[in-house]
Motif scaffolding. Structure first.
Motif, PDB file in Angstrom:
ATOM      1  N   LYS A 116      45.091  34.944  39.621  1.00 38.59           N
ATOM      2  CA  LYS A 116      43.875  35.676  39.300  1.00 38.59           C
ATOM      3  C   LYS A 116      43.987  36.224  37.876  1.00 38.59           C
ATOM      4  CE  LYS A 116      43.178  37.339  44.004  1.00 38.59           C
ATOM      5  NZ  LYS A 116      43.106  38.554  44.829  1.00 38.59           N
ATOM      6  N   PRO A 117      42.849  36.449  37.218  1.00 39.15           N
ATOM      7  CA  PRO A 117      42.905  37.074  35.892  1.00 39.15           C
ATOM      8  C   PRO A 117      43.676  38.396  35.894  1.00 39.15           C
ATOM      9  CG  PRO A 117      40.756  36.127  36.228  1.00 39.15           C
ATOM     10  CD  PRO A 117      41.487  36.014  37.541  1.00 39.15           C
ATOM     11  N   SER A 118      43.581  39.168  36.959  1.00 41.46           N
ATOM     12  CA  SER A 118      44.335  40.431  37.031  1.00 41.46           C
ATOM     13  C   SER A 118      45.842  40.184  37.070  1.00 41.46           C
ATOM     14  CB  SER A 118      43.893  41.250  38.242  1.00 41.46           C
ATOM     15  OG  SER A 118      44.104  40.524  39.438  1.00 41.46           O
ATOM     16  N   ASP A 119      46.271  39.062  37.667  1.00 46.28           N
ATOM     17  CA  ASP A 119      47.694  38.700  37.655  1.00 46.28           C
ATOM     18  C   ASP A 119      48.175  38.481  36.229  1.00 46.28           C
ATOM     19  OD1 ASP A 119      47.669  38.649  40.476  1.00 46.28           O
ATOM     20  OD2 ASP A 119      47.268  36.490  40.526  1.00 46.28           O
ATOM     21  N   LEU A 120      47.366  37.762  35.454  1.00 46.53           N
ATOM     22  CA  LEU A 120      47.742  37.487  34.064  1.00 46.53           C
ATOM     23  C   LEU A 120      47.721  38.750  33.222  1.00 46.53           C
ATOM     24  CD1 LEU A 120      46.061  34.088  33.186  1.00 46.53           C
ATOM     25  CD2 LEU A 120      48.295  34.562  34.161  1.00 46.53           C
ATOM     26  N   ALA A 121      46.757  39.611  33.482  1.00 46.39           N
ATOM     27  CA  ALA A 121      46.670  40.862  32.730  1.00 46.39           C
ATOM     28  C   ALA A 121      47.965  41.649  32.878  1.00 46.39           C
ATOM     29  CB  ALA A 121      45.473  41.680  33.195  1.00 46.39           C
ATOM     30  N   ALA A 122      48.469  41.747  34.091  1.00 48.70           N
ATOM     31  CA  ALA A 122      49.719  42.473  34.332  1.00 48.70           C
ATOM     32  C   ALA A 122      50.890  41.794  33.630  1.00 48.70           C
ATOM     33  CB  ALA A 122      49.975  42.574  35.835  1.00 48.70           C
ATOM     34  N   ARG A 123      50.925  40.484  33.658  1.00 47.73           N
ATOM     35  CA  ARG A 123      52.021  39.738  33.021  1.00 47.73           C
ATOM     36  C   ARG A 123      51.988  39.860  31.503  1.00 47.73           C
ATOM     37  NH1 ARG A 123      53.533  34.635  36.461  1.00 47.73           N
ATOM     38  NH2 ARG A 123      52.896  35.394  38.490  1.00 47.73           N
ATOM     39  N   LEU A 124      50.782  39.893  30.949  1.00 52.02           N
ATOM     40  CA  LEU A 124      50.638  39.938  29.484  1.00 52.02           C
ATOM     41  C   LEU A 124      50.583  41.355  28.932  1.00 52.02           C
ATOM     42  CD1 LEU A 124      47.968  37.118  29.051  1.00 52.02           C
ATOM     43  CD2 LEU A 124      50.422  36.999  28.516  1.00 52.02           C
ATOM     44  N   GLY A 125      50.385  42.333  29.803  1.00 54.95           N
ATOM     45  CA  GLY A 125      50.289  43.710  29.341  1.00 54.95           C
ATOM     46  C   GLY A 125      48.976  44.004  28.629  1.00 54.95           C
ATOM     47  N   VAL A 126      47.912  43.343  29.079  1.00 55.82           N
ATOM     48  CA  VAL A 126      46.575  43.566  28.515  1.00 55.82           C
ATOM     49  C   VAL A 126      45.628  43.899  29.662  1.00 55.82           C
ATOM     50  CG1 VAL A 126      46.980  42.000  26.559  1.00 55.82           C
ATOM     51  CG2 VAL A 126      45.930  41.114  28.642  1.00 55.82           C
ATOM     52  N   ARG A 150      40.295  41.754  28.850  1.00 52.28           N
ATOM     53  CA  ARG A 150      40.800  40.936  27.739  1.00 52.28           C
ATOM     54  C   ARG A 150      41.137  39.526  28.228  1.00 52.28           C
ATOM     55  NH1 ARG A 150      40.483  38.803  23.104  1.00 52.28           N
ATOM     56  NH2 ARG A 150      42.439  38.426  22.035  1.00 52.28           N
ATOM     57  N   VAL A 151      41.676  39.425  29.433  1.00 54.03           N
ATOM     58  CA  VAL A 151      41.977  38.100  29.998  1.00 54.03           C
ATOM     59  C   VAL A 151      40.685  37.317  30.183  1.00 54.03           C
ATOM     60  CG1 VAL A 151      42.898  36.853  31.986  1.00 54.03           C
ATOM     61  CG2 VAL A 151      44.134  38.819  31.073  1.00 54.03           C
ATOM     62  N   TYR A 152      39.646  37.966  30.731  1.00 54.39           N
ATOM     63  CA  TYR A 152      38.360  37.283  30.890  1.00 54.39           C
ATOM     64  C   TYR A 152      37.815  36.839  29.532  1.00 54.39           C
ATOM     65  CZ  TYR A 152      37.795  38.261  35.865  1.00 54.39           C
ATOM     66  OH  TYR A 152      37.939  38.275  37.229  1.00 54.39           O
ATOM     67  N   GLN A 153      38.002  37.649  28.522  1.00 54.80           N
ATOM     68  CA  GLN A 153      37.545  37.292  27.175  1.00 54.80           C
ATOM     69  C   GLN A 153      38.288  36.055  26.675  1.00 54.80           C
ATOM     70  OE1 GLN A 153      38.394  40.245  24.193  1.00 54.80           O
ATOM     71  NE2 GLN A 153      36.808  39.476  22.822  1.00 54.80           N
ATOM     72  N   LEU A 154      39.604  36.011  26.851  1.00 57.99           N
ATOM     73  CA  LEU A 154      40.401  34.855  26.422  1.00 57.99           C
ATOM     74  C   LEU A 154      40.013  33.600  27.199  1.00 57.99           C
ATOM     75  CD1 LEU A 154      43.849  36.624  26.071  1.00 57.99           C
ATOM     76  CD2 LEU A 154      42.433  35.731  24.205  1.00 57.99           C
ATOM     77  N   ILE A 155      39.683  33.763  28.466  1.00 59.46           N
ATOM     78  CA  ILE A 155      39.216  32.627  29.272  1.00 59.46           C
ATOM     79  C   ILE A 155      37.879  32.133  28.731  1.00 59.46           C
ATOM     80  CG2 ILE A 155      38.318  31.996  31.550  1.00 59.46           C
ATOM     81  CD1 ILE A 155      40.567  33.823  32.712  1.00 59.46           C
ATOM     82  N   ALA A 156      36.953  33.065  28.468  1.00 60.67           N
ATOM     83  CA  ALA A 156      35.628  32.694  27.953  1.00 60.67           C
ATOM     84  C   ALA A 156      35.726  31.992  26.598  1.00 60.67           C
ATOM     85  CB  ALA A 156      34.742  33.936  27.841  1.00 60.67           C
ATOM     86  N   GLU A 157      36.706  32.379  25.796  1.00 58.53           N
ATOM     87  CA  GLU A 157      36.911  31.762  24.482  1.00 58.53           C
ATOM     88  C   GLU A 157      37.639  30.423  24.579  1.00 58.53           C
ATOM     89  OE1 GLU A 157      39.053  34.777  22.336  1.00 58.53           O
ATOM     90  OE2 GLU A 157      37.283  36.069  22.168  1.00 58.53           O
ATOM     91  N   GLY A 158      38.092  30.073  25.775  1.00 57.72           N
ATOM     92  CA  GLY A 158      38.797  28.807  25.966  1.00 57.72           C
ATOM     93  C   GLY A 158      40.263  28.873  25.592  1.00 57.72           C
TER      94      GLY A 158
END
Length: 70
Positions: free
Chosen positions: A15-25, A29-37
């Motif tokens: 999930k995007p929340s999983d990545l947020a925790a891993r990246l410390g963001v 911000r994860v949804y934004q990076l996904i939207a930007e490709g």
């Protein structure tokens, strides 16, 4: 492109929340990076998921770029 047929039809998703925790963001911000490709993702109905295999490949590529390896 990610092949959703890996390991039969069973694909490990993050999930995007999983990545947020891993990246410390933030999750936003994860949804934004996904939207930007920037981060690979798939849409399943209304949900956005990141196939673990695609995520691992993305991380390897980011590491390669950061260390300037060819």
């Amino acid at each position: 492109m990610f092949d959703a047929h890996n390991r039969g039809n069973q694909v490990d998703m993050l999930k995007p929340s999983d990545l947020a925790a891993r990246l410390g963001v933030t999750t936003g911000r994860v949804y934004q990076l996904i939207a930007e490709g920037v981060i690979p993702s798939v849409r399943i109905g209304r949900a956005i998921r990141i196939p673990r295999e695609a995520w691992n490949e993305w991380l390897k590529e980011q590491h390669r770029r950061a260390t300037h390896q060819e």
